[in-house]
Design a protein around this motif. Structure first.
Motif, PDB file in Angstrom:
ATOM      1  N   LEU A  15       0.845  -1.182   0.000  1.00 22.47           N
ATOM      2  CA  LEU A  15       0.000   0.000   0.000  1.00 22.47           C
ATOM      3  C   LEU A  15       0.888   1.243   0.000  1.00 22.47           C
ATOM      4  N   ALA A  16       0.513   2.215  -0.839  1.00 28.23           N
ATOM      5  CA  ALA A  16       1.244   3.477  -0.874  1.00 28.23           C
ATOM      6  C   ALA A  16       0.906   4.296   0.377  1.00 28.23           C
ATOM      7  N   LEU A  17       1.741   5.255   0.671  1.00 31.34           N
ATOM      8  CA  LEU A  17       1.585   6.024   1.903  1.00 31.34           C
ATOM      9  C   LEU A  17       0.315   6.883   1.905  1.00 31.34           C
ATOM     10  N   MET A  18       0.021   7.577   0.814  1.00 29.15           N
ATOM     11  CA  MET A  18      -1.132   8.486   0.806  1.00 29.15           C
ATOM     12  C   MET A  18      -2.464   7.756   0.974  1.00 29.15           C
ATOM     13  N   PRO A  19      -2.719   6.635   0.289  1.00 27.68           N
ATOM     14  CA  PRO A  19      -3.976   5.915   0.578  1.00 27.68           C
ATOM     15  C   PRO A  19      -4.056   5.450   2.030  1.00 27.68           C
ATOM     16  N   ALA A  20      -2.927   5.068   2.611  1.00 29.25           N
ATOM     17  CA  ALA A  20      -2.930   4.647   4.020  1.00 29.25           C
ATOM     18  C   ALA A  20      -3.290   5.817   4.927  1.00 29.25           C
ATOM     19  N   VAL A  21      -2.756   6.987   4.637  1.00 26.54           N
ATOM     20  CA  VAL A  21      -3.038   8.165   5.453  1.00 26.54           C
ATOM     21  C   VAL A  21      -4.508   8.571   5.322  1.00 26.54           C
ATOM     22  N   THR A  22      -5.022   8.595   4.093  1.00 23.17           N
ATOM     23  CA  THR A  22      -6.426   8.994   3.910  1.00 23.17           C
ATOM     24  C   THR A  22      -7.381   7.978   4.539  1.00 23.17           C
ATOM     25  N   SER A  23      -7.084   6.704   4.420  1.00 18.43           N
ATOM     26  CA  SER A  23      -7.956   5.720   5.065  1.00 18.43           C
ATOM     27  C   SER A  23      -7.810   5.789   6.584  1.00 18.43           C
ATOM     28  N   GLY A  24      -6.635   6.146   7.065  1.00 17.71           N
ATOM     29  CA  GLY A  24      -6.457   6.341   8.505  1.00 17.71           C
ATOM     30  C   GLY A  24      -7.286   7.496   9.024  1.00 17.71           C
ATOM     31  N   PHE A  25      -7.354   8.588   8.257  1.00 22.66           N
ATOM     32  CA  PHE A  25      -8.201   9.714   8.655  1.00 22.66           C
ATOM     33  C   PHE A  25      -9.670   9.321   8.647  1.00 22.66           C
ATOM     34  N   SER A  26     -10.080   8.556   7.651  1.00 25.16           N
ATOM     35  CA  SER A  26     -11.468   8.072   7.622  1.00 25.16           C
ATOM     36  C   SER A  26     -11.751   7.193   8.827  1.00 25.16           C
ATOM     37  N   ALA A  27     -10.795   6.348   9.175  1.00 34.06           N
ATOM     38  CA  ALA A  27     -10.968   5.458  10.323  1.00 34.06           C
ATOM     39  C   ALA A  27     -11.089   6.262  11.618  1.00 34.06           C
ATOM     40  N   LEU A  28     -10.240   7.270  11.779  1.00 30.13           N
ATOM     41  CA  LEU A  28     -10.318   8.102  12.986  1.00 30.13           C
ATOM     42  C   LEU A  28     -11.632   8.857  13.069  1.00 30.13           C
ATOM     43  N   ALA A  29     -12.089   9.392  11.932  1.00 31.38           N
ATOM     44  CA  ALA A  29     -13.367  10.104  11.925  1.00 31.38           C
ATOM     45  C   ALA A  29     -14.503   9.178  12.330  1.00 31.38           C
ATOM     46  N   LEU A  30     -14.513   7.983  11.789  1.00 24.69           N
ATOM     47  CA  LEU A  30     -15.564   7.031  12.119  1.00 24.69           C
ATOM     48  C   LEU A  30     -15.475   6.570  13.568  1.00 24.69           C
ATOM     49  N   ALA A  31     -14.260   6.414  14.074  1.00 25.57           N
ATOM     50  CA  ALA A  31     -14.095   6.010  15.478  1.00 25.57           C
ATOM     51  C   ALA A  31     -14.585   7.107  16.422  1.00 25.57           C
ATOM     52  N   LEU A  32     -14.344   8.354  16.065  1.00 27.79           N
ATOM     53  CA  LEU A  32     -14.755   9.460  16.927  1.00 27.79           C
ATOM     54  C   LEU A  32     -16.250   9.746  16.838  1.00 27.79           C
ATOM     55  N   LEU A  33     -16.826   9.548  15.661  1.00 27.83           N
ATOM     56  CA  LEU A  33     -18.247   9.849  15.483  1.00 27.83           C
ATOM     57  C   LEU A  33     -19.165   8.723  15.918  1.00 27.83           C
ATOM     58  N   GLY A  34     -18.700   7.490  15.814  1.00 25.74           N
ATOM     59  CA  GLY A  34     -19.545   6.347  16.142  1.00 25.74           C
ATOM     60  C   GLY A  34     -20.266   5.830  14.919  1.00 25.74           C
ATOM     61  N   PRO A  35     -21.022   4.757  15.064  1.00 26.87           N
ATOM     62  CA  PRO A  35     -21.612   4.099  13.910  1.00 26.87           C
ATOM     63  C   PRO A  35     -22.928   4.694  13.431  1.00 26.87           C
ATOM     64  N   GLY A  36     -23.627   5.453  14.248  1.00 28.95           N
ATOM     65  CA  GLY A  36     -24.934   5.967  13.855  1.00 28.95           C
ATOM     66  C   GLY A  36     -26.047   4.995  14.236  1.00 28.95           C
ATOM     67  N   THR A  37     -27.270   5.437  13.999  1.00 25.09           N
ATOM     68  CA  THR A  37     -28.412   4.642  14.434  1.00 25.09           C
ATOM     69  C   THR A  37     -28.688   3.434  13.549  1.00 25.09           C
ATOM     70  N   TYR A  38     -28.177   3.440  12.332  1.00 23.65           N
ATOM     71  CA  TYR A  38     -28.403   2.329  11.414  1.00 23.65           C
ATOM     72  C   TYR A  38     -27.260   1.335  11.517  1.00 23.65           C
ATOM     73  N   SER A  39     -27.085   0.765  12.701  1.00 24.93           N
ATOM     74  CA  SER A  39     -25.990  -0.157  12.942  1.00 24.93           C
ATOM     75  C   SER A  39     -26.382  -1.164  14.011  1.00 24.93           C
ATOM     76  N   VAL A  40     -25.625  -2.231  14.089  1.00 19.37           N
ATOM     77  CA  VAL A  40     -25.831  -3.227  15.134  1.00 19.37           C
ATOM     78  C   VAL A  40     -25.473  -2.628  16.489  1.00 19.37           C
TER      79      VAL A  40
END
Length: 124
Positions: A81-106
């Protein structure tokens, strides 16, 4: 026990979190290379697919997406994996971890708001 999520928003914010979970799952699928049989062993591809499914369904979302960050780092160090896709997916992961899954989730079903009713103990 500390709460995993602050709230489970419904409506447009809930749909936005569902879309963010879908985007994170697709990033995991594409960036891990499990679509290409030559890049990853079968057991690891199966693990990534199950992992992606848990994120799409919203099962223990903060833990699942935070675990993606060191895995993406491992993929960068392994040359998959190249560095930039890893960084962008890491930011997406952090955003999702901080926001939570939402009401449409298990998670919303398992850990959502509950009303506790205490019995009326007034003496007559």
């Amino acid at each position: 026990m500390q709460k995993l999520f602050s709230m489970f928003p419904a409506g447009a914010p809930g749909i936005g979190l569902l879309l963010l979970r879908m985007a994170m799952g697709l990033q995991m699928l594409v960036y891990s290379g499990c679509c290409e049989a030559s890049r990853m062993p079968a057991w690891l591809a199966t693990l990534v697919l199950v992992w992606m499914g848990l994120i799409l369904l919203g099962v223990l979302t903060p833990a699942m997406v935070v675990l993606w960050i060191p895995f993406a780092g491992f993929l960068v160090l392994a040359g998959n994996l190249a560095l930039m896709p890893a960084v962008t997916s890491g930011f997406s992961a952090l955003a999702l971890a901080l926001l939570g899954p939402g009401t449409y989730s298990v998670d919303a079903r398992l850990f959502g708001r509950r009303v506790i009713r205490l019995p009326d103990i007034r003496e007559n």
